[in-house]
Write an enzyme that holds these catalytic residues in place. Structure first.
Site, PDB file in Angstrom:
ATOM      1  N   GLU A  54       0.824  -1.215   0.000  1.00  0.00           N
ATOM      2  CA  GLU A  54       0.000   0.000   0.000  1.00  0.00           C
ATOM      3  C   GLU A  54       0.860   1.268   0.000  1.00  0.00           C
ATOM      4  OE1 GLU A  54      -2.821  -0.696   3.273  1.00  0.00           O
ATOM      5  OE2 GLU A  54      -4.078  -1.817   1.867  1.00  0.00           O
ATOM      6  N   ASP A  83      -8.273  -9.324   3.874  1.00  0.00           N
ATOM      7  CA  ASP A  83      -8.050  -8.187   4.754  1.00  0.00           C
ATOM      8  C   ASP A  83      -9.153  -8.073   5.796  1.00  0.00           C
ATOM      9  OD1 ASP A  83      -7.053  -5.891   5.857  1.00  0.00           O
ATOM     10  OD2 ASP A  83      -7.704  -4.552   4.253  1.00  0.00           O
ATOM     11  N   GLU A 128     -12.929  -2.740  11.593  1.00  0.00           N
ATOM     12  CA  GLU A 128     -12.839  -1.987  10.344  1.00  0.00           C
ATOM     13  C   GLU A 128     -13.914  -2.389   9.341  1.00  0.00           C
ATOM     14  OE1 GLU A 128      -9.024  -2.263   8.440  1.00  0.00           O
ATOM     15  OE2 GLU A 128      -9.742  -1.329   6.607  1.00  0.00           O
TER      16      GLU A 128
HETATM   17  C1  GCV Z   1      -2.775   0.272   8.424  1.00  0.00           C
HETATM   18  C2  GCV Z   1      -6.156  -2.325   5.360  1.00  0.00           C
HETATM   19  C3  GCV Z   1      -6.633  -1.087   6.060  1.00  0.00           C
HETATM   20  C4  GCV Z   1      -5.522  -0.068   6.221  1.00  0.00           C
HETATM   21  C5  GCV Z   1      -4.356  -0.752   6.949  1.00  0.00           C
HETATM   22  C6  GCV Z   1      -3.929  -1.960   6.143  1.00  0.00           C
HETATM   23  C7  GCV Z   1      -2.818  -2.719   6.817  1.00  0.00           C
HETATM   24  O1  GCV Z   1      -5.850  -2.032   4.021  1.00  0.00           O
HETATM   25  O2  GCV Z   1      -7.711  -0.544   5.370  1.00  0.00           O
HETATM   26  O3  GCV Z   1      -6.006   1.006   6.964  1.00  0.00           O
HETATM   27  O4  GCV Z   1      -3.280   0.136   7.126  1.00  0.00           O
HETATM   28  O5  GCV Z   1      -5.029  -2.832   6.016  1.00  0.00           O
HETATM   29  O6  GCV Z   1      -3.129  -3.687   7.504  1.00  0.00           O
HETATM   30  O7  GCV Z   1      -1.665  -2.360   6.663  1.00  0.00           O
END
Ligand code: GCV
Length: 694
Positions: free
Chosen positions: A311, A385, A413
């Site tokens: 990411e 995720d 989340e």
């Molecule tokens: C901390 C998902 C979440 C992100 C998070 C990522 C991760 O994509 O939406 O907010 O980032 O996981 O675990 O690194």
């Protein structure tokens, strides 16, 4: 008539509420979590406990000994409604005697040293014995951490109304590192946090951190990563390290070590180097010097977690190096101090494989055996995720040489934030109990991570915290249970979701049978209810950018695998992601017989059907219904079940404190309204999709 100021009106209201509710039902913000220590209401039971807890004997001296004594005093005094004095040695029956053989002559005299040594420094016994000539209850361990955990266990016995007399308990944790990950940014915001701002950053560190430490110690959590995995390189600069040291000092008596998330580009960003290449000697030297600097400030520093090449985060692949090259340079810097690296396997670069869920396995499994001994691969429970339901991540059971740290998400989340109720222990149990078949039947994920399957010594688990500055810590009063459950499962993955719920309810809401039974049934049903009205039958990622409400139409322009349509693939021909051998072949990342079962819709459980298969709308389900009818039924059922959670909650009115009763009711009402709306939206969307040409 005098005019009341706002504050006075508030005070009058509070007094009135207390009078109306009476002693047992005081107004309550939820701040005390499961450490409320309200008096045992039954006077006969309380009298029996008083006889079994007449004095506290804890050797004086160390900071941990002092917090143990303080907690026992606070807990026993509250629960028993009478002062329980701290003394140096028992002078009457009923003392609570706490100590290690090396720190307490009274405990040494019991002759338990060998047995305690076998339990390790965090294990303990709670046992009745004669001490200095008097019957006593002894909490003994080889180490002070064990004493701390044993003391909280003793309090829990009273909180859950179990007898103290004739106690005979032996306990030790199954996993060595039991951590919380705080996705707290240095500006005080929390990524995916739904309970207020950070209590670590930006500048104020208040007494709340001590209560946070108490709560963690009570469930055996022994580490905290205090900054986000999307790490700001500044976290490793001197002022912020000093701040981390301050926090470490507050957590240390509670046997919680501080860890930090490190940004892989720190050598360039804050070190002035021209590269972050892990094989460059100057980079290795920079990390060594940084580790030395950290350990000077925080001698018991735990180590780094790193999110690399994920990411948008920097990583070793920026220099055509592997994840192992990246992890090892940090591991070498930490090794002389006993620190570890938790290298996250949450990577999904599109060029690796068209199917996102296959990518981490494809990148990491070939690296097994190339990581240093102090490196964990930190792996989310599922390959996507933190969805409401996923199969277990196929890396569990596929890396015999690398310690795997399981990463769970306590903050909700994708499960309705702190607005919807989803008690997560059933989901985590599904994961921990899942059979990987890595060494034949019985190779559960729990045995992979506790090291017993492959003889690994480094073991651990981490949960992304759901805490913040909200008065009740977790936003939703019932979401506190997820923090509690994470700690209890980290200590012992064999505990059942119902047992954990039961403990937590008794400590947090009271032990009236109808209160316990009602809240337990609501909690245990809540996660499956959420699945039913959001992503039933193995559907996943039906959300928009905020990850709250379902959004099956989401076609994210930035990346296909951030959208919803990439996953559900609904059109006139059917719905679901084909991960069979005829499709992405993700099934082959699992061992036999799973790969064979999941390759065939007839032997795939309904709960995972559309995770692994793209099926026509008129596919005949095991129930005899068509897939379409089953899908509609799930959405309708989920909405009814959500209404049922709310209705069941209303039966508690007057039986628990009004403040928390109302707070939860407001949330459950919103949840049941949204469950209807979300289900309707999905049904409408998929109805239209059925008419769409493939
Ligand atoms: C901390 C998902 C979440 C992100 C998070 C990522 C991760 O994509 O939406 O907010 O980032 O996981 O675990 O690194």
């Amino acid at each position: 008539m005098p005019v009341l100021s706002g504050r006075r009106i508030g005070a009058v209201a509070i007094v009135a509420t207390v009078l109306v509710l009476g002693a047992g039902l005081r107004a309550d913000t939820g701040y005390d979590l499961w450490l409320r220590y309200t008096p045992v209401p039954d006077t006969a039971v309380r009298a029996a406990y008083r006889q079994a807890a007449t004095a506290i004997v804890v050797p004086r001296g160390s900071p941990t000994a002092e917090v143990i004594a303080a907690e026992l005093k606070r807990g026993l005094t509250g629960l028993l409604g009478a002062d329980v004095p701290r003394v140096d040695r028992p002078a009457a029956a009923g003392a609570i005697v706490v100590g290690t053989p090396s720190g307490s002559p009274l405990v040494a005299a019991l002759g338990w040293t060998d047995a305690l040594t076998r339990l390790g420094d965090e294990g303990y016994v709670i046992r009745s014995a004669t001490v200095a000539g008097f019957p006593a209850t002894v909490v003994a361990s080889n180490g002070e951490a064990g004493l701390l955990y044993g003391a909280f266990h003793l309090l829990r016995l009273i909180q859950t109304r179990q007898p103290l007399a004739a106690a005979d308990i032996t306990a030790r944790p199954r996993l060595a590192r039991r951590l919380l990950n705080h996705w707290d940014n240095l500006d005080g915001s929390i990524e995916r946090g739904y309970a207020g701002r950070s209590f670590f950053w930006p500048d104020r560190v208040d007494a709340r951190v001590v209560d946070y430490a108490r709560a963690n110690a009570s469930i055996g959590i022994n580490g905290a990563v205090i900054n986000s995995v999307n790490a700001n390189p500044q976290s490793l600069t001197p002022p912020l390290l000093e701040k981390a040291a301050l926090i470490a000092g507050m957590l240390r008596p509670y046997r919680i070590r501080v860890y930090l998330a490190a940004n892989f580009a720190a050598p360039k960003q804050i070190g002035g180097l021209t590269t972050n290449d892990p094989l460059d000697p100057a980079v290795a030297q920079w990390w060594r010097a940084k580790a030395d600097e950290i350990y000077k400030l925080i001698p018991d520093f735990g180590g780094f977690v790193v999110k690399a090449n994920s990411e948008g985060q920097p990583g070793p692949q920026d220099y055509h190096r592997t994840h192992a090259d990246g992890a090892n340079v940090l591991a070498d810097a930490l090794a002389p101090h006993g620190g570890i690296v938790m290298w996250r396997a949450f990577v999904y670069n599109a060029e690796v494989d068209p199917d996102r869920v296959k990518r981490a396995y494809a990148e990491f499994v070939p690296l097994d055996g190339t990581f240093r001994a102090n490196v964990f691969a930190q792996v989310k429970n599922g390959p996507l995720d933190f969805q409401p339901r996923e199969p277990f991540h196929p890396m569990f059971g596929a890396m015999a040489k690398t310690p795997l740290m399981a990463e769970l998400q306590i903050t909700q989340e994708y499960l309705g934030w702190s607005t919807h109720l989803a008690y997560l222990a059933p989901m985590w149990k599904e994961f921990l109990d899942a059979d990987t078949y890595a060494r034949g039947p019985g190779s559960s994920v729990a045995k992979v991570i506790d090291g017993s399957l492959d003889g690994k010594r480094e073991t651990g688990i981490v949960g992304v915290a759901n805490t913040g500055r909200d008065a009740n810590w977790s936003g939703h009063d019932l979401a506190q249970a997820n923090w509690y459950a994470f700690g209890r499962l980290a200590w012992n993955p064999d505990l059942s979701a119902a047992t954990i719920a039961d403990e937590w309810i008794r400590m947090t809401w009271g032990d009236a049978p109808e209160v316990v039974a009602t809240i337990r049934s609501i909690m245990l049903d809540s996660r499956e209810t959420f699945v039913h009205y959001t992503m039933p039958l193995g559907l996943h990622h039906l959300i928009g950018g905020d990850h709250y409400a379902v959004m099956p139409e989401n076609a994210d322009a930035r990346r296909a695998d951030w959208s919803a349509i990439y996953y559900h693939r609904a059109d006139a021909a059917g719905i679901g992601y084909d991960r069979t051998r005829a499709g992405s072949a993700a099934v082959d990342q699992y061992r036999a017989p799973l790969r064979e079962w999941w390759n065939d819709p007839a032997t795939t459980p309904d709960e995972l059907l559309l995770w692994f298969h793209h099926l026509p709308w008129d596919y005949r389900m095991k129930s005899g219904r068509t897939l379409w009818d089953e899908l509609v039924l799930s959405y309708r059922r989920g909405a009814e079940e959500a209404k049922g959670l709310e209705t069941r909650w209303t039966t508690l009115h007057g039986k628990i404190d009004e403040e928390r009763y109302q707070a939860v009711l407001v949330k459950l009402r919103r949840q049941s309204d949204e469950a209807v709306a979300w289900g309707d939206k999905c049904i409408r969307y998929f109805q239209a999709a059925r008419a769409r040409r493939p």
